[in-house]
Design an enzyme around this catalytic site. Structure first.
Site, PDB file in Angstrom:
ATOM      1  N   HIS A 259     -10.300  -5.374  -3.510  1.00 26.72           N
ATOM      2  CA  HIS A 259      -8.999  -5.659  -2.901  1.00 26.72           C
ATOM      3  C   HIS A 259      -9.169  -5.999  -1.436  1.00 26.72           C
ATOM      4  CE1 HIS A 259      -9.821  -1.314  -2.642  1.00 26.72           C
ATOM      5  NE2 HIS A 259      -9.197  -1.345  -1.477  1.00 26.72           N
TER       6      HIS A 259
ATOM      7  N   GLU B 278     -12.059   3.454  -1.551  1.00 28.59           N
ATOM      8  CA  GLU B 278     -11.578   4.555  -2.397  1.00 28.59           C
ATOM      9  C   GLU B 278     -11.250   4.098  -3.805  1.00 28.59           C
ATOM     10  OE1 GLU B 278      -8.196   6.008  -0.278  1.00 28.59           O
ATOM     11  OE2 GLU B 278      -9.389   6.895   1.321  1.00 28.59           O
ATOM     12  N   VAL B 279     -10.802   2.855  -3.927  1.00 27.83           N
ATOM     13  CA  VAL B 279     -10.444   2.320  -5.242  1.00 27.83           C
ATOM     14  C   VAL B 279     -11.437   1.208  -5.573  1.00 27.83           C
ATOM     15  CG1 VAL B 279      -8.654   1.235  -6.638  1.00 27.83           C
ATOM     16  CG2 VAL B 279      -8.011   2.881  -4.855  1.00 27.83           C
TER      17      VAL B 279
ATOM     18  N   ASP C 210       0.853  -1.192   0.000  1.00 24.76           N
ATOM     19  CA  ASP C 210       0.000   0.000   0.000  1.00 24.76           C
ATOM     20  C   ASP C 210       0.891   1.245   0.000  1.00 24.76           C
ATOM     21  OD1 ASP C 210      -3.202   0.561   0.995  1.00 24.76           O
ATOM     22  OD2 ASP C 210      -1.765   2.215   1.090  1.00 24.76           O
ATOM     23  N   ILE C 211       0.528   2.193  -0.839  1.00 29.95           N
ATOM     24  CA  ILE C 211       1.351   3.398  -1.000  1.00 29.95           C
ATOM     25  C   ILE C 211       1.308   4.292   0.245  1.00 29.95           C
ATOM     26  CG2 ILE C 211      -0.365   4.994  -1.982  1.00 29.95           C
ATOM     27  CD1 ILE C 211       1.698   5.567  -4.218  1.00 29.95           C
TER      28      ILE C 211
ATOM     29  N   ASN D  22     -13.069  -3.033   2.213  1.00 30.78           N
ATOM     30  CA  ASN D  22     -14.129  -2.030   2.253  1.00 30.78           C
ATOM     31  C   ASN D  22     -15.038  -2.271   1.059  1.00 30.78           C
ATOM     32  OD1 ASN D  22     -12.991  -0.783   4.550  1.00 30.78           O
ATOM     33  ND2 ASN D  22     -11.534   0.290   3.251  1.00 30.78           N
TER      34      ASN D  22
ATOM     35  N   HIS E 153      -7.004  -5.884   2.144  1.00 28.70           N
ATOM     36  CA  HIS E 153      -5.831  -5.363   2.847  1.00 28.70           C
ATOM     37  C   HIS E 153      -5.302  -6.453   3.779  1.00 28.70           C
ATOM     38  CE1 HIS E 153      -6.926  -0.936   2.206  1.00 28.70           C
ATOM     39  NE2 HIS E 153      -8.085  -1.536   1.923  1.00 28.70           N
TER      40      HIS E 153
HETATM   41  P1  AMP Z   1      -9.739   1.350   0.092  1.00 28.97           P
HETATM   42  O1  AMP Z   1      -9.970   2.587   0.920  1.00 28.97           O
HETATM   43  O2  AMP Z   1     -10.148   0.077   0.802  1.00 28.97           O
HETATM   44  O3  AMP Z   1     -10.319   1.472  -1.292  1.00 28.97           O
HETATM   45  O4  AMP Z   1      -8.171   1.210  -0.048  1.00 28.97           O
HETATM   46  C1  AMP Z   1      -7.459   1.790  -1.087  1.00 28.97           C
HETATM   47  C2  AMP Z   1      -6.011   1.736  -0.691  1.00 28.97           C
HETATM   48  O5  AMP Z   1      -5.236   1.877  -1.876  1.00 28.97           O
HETATM   49  C3  AMP Z   1      -5.565   2.809   0.271  1.00 28.97           C
HETATM   50  O6  AMP Z   1      -5.036   2.210   1.458  1.00 28.97           O
HETATM   51  C4  AMP Z   1      -4.485   3.583  -0.509  1.00 28.97           C
HETATM   52  O7  AMP Z   1      -3.414   3.995   0.296  1.00 28.97           O
HETATM   53  C5  AMP Z   1      -4.060   2.548  -1.531  1.00 28.97           C
HETATM   54  N1  AMP Z   1      -3.517   3.061  -2.790  1.00 28.97           N
HETATM   55  C6  AMP Z   1      -4.013   4.055  -3.581  1.00 28.97           C
HETATM   56  N2  AMP Z   1      -3.258   4.230  -4.667  1.00 28.97           N
HETATM   57  C7  AMP Z   1      -2.253   3.305  -4.593  1.00 28.97           C
HETATM   58  C8  AMP Z   1      -1.144   2.975  -5.420  1.00 28.97           C
HETATM   59  N3  AMP Z   1      -0.910   3.633  -6.573  1.00 28.97           N
HETATM   60  N4  AMP Z   1      -0.309   1.980  -5.027  1.00 28.97           N
HETATM   61  C9  AMP Z   1      -0.533   1.338  -3.857  1.00 28.97           C
HETATM   62  N5  AMP Z   1      -1.571   1.590  -3.042  1.00 28.97           N
HETATM   63  C10 AMP Z   1      -2.418   2.568  -3.385  1.00 28.97           C
END
Ligand code: AMP
Length: 115
Positions: free
Chosen positions: A105, A100-101, A35-36, A92, A107
């Site tokens: 996925h 957010e994405v 995770d970034i 999530n 974690h």
């Molecule tokens: P979620 O809130 O469950 O959708 O988690 C999205 C996660 O993706 C967050 O913890 C971000 O820090 C992570 N994230 C967003 N962009 C990137 C990226 N380019 N590479 C790695 N992790 C990312």
């Protein structure tokens, strides 16, 4: 209202190698990367390579075999690759859960440090 899968989301670009990521594991079905913005000493994201928006979309639109392979692979990554003895899994599901994405996925979070 159902929003269709967006093939230009960040994780889709990581799968297609259009964006860099710190990859810790990859096979034909799954990719896992750091995770970034880590929220724990170890924070890995594990994603299936199919076009799934979230957990519910994945469960409803893939085979039981693929669900099994995916979760077996998460365990393989956590215990065999990362060598974690304790960890937490989180997913999530939907914007109001904090997602957010919009590519499904899971974690992997741990207080243990991995290389
Ligand atoms: P979620 O809130 O469950 O959708 O988690 C999205 C996660 O993706 C967050 O913890 C971000 O820090 C992570 N994230 C967003 N962009 C990137 C990226 N380019 N590479 C790695 N992790 C990312």
């Amino acid at each position: 209202m159902f929003t269709p899968y967006n093939p230009n989301n960040i994780f889709a670009k990581i799968i297609r190698k259009e964006m860099p990521a710190n990859i810790v594991f990859e096979n034909d079905f799954v990719i896992a990367f750091k995770d970034i913005n880590p929220k724990a000493k170890t924070h890995i994201l594990v994603i299936p390579k199919g076009n799934f928006i979230d957990f519910s979309h994945f469960i409803k639109n893939t085979s039981t075999e693929m669900v099994s392979i995916f979760f077996q692979t998460i365990n393989h990554i956590a215990t065999d690759i990362l060598k974690l003895s304790h960890f937490r899994l989180q997913t999530n599901n939907g914007k109001d859960s904090g997602q957010e994405v919009f590519h499904f996925h899971v974690h992997i979070l741990s207080t243990e440090i991995t290389s």
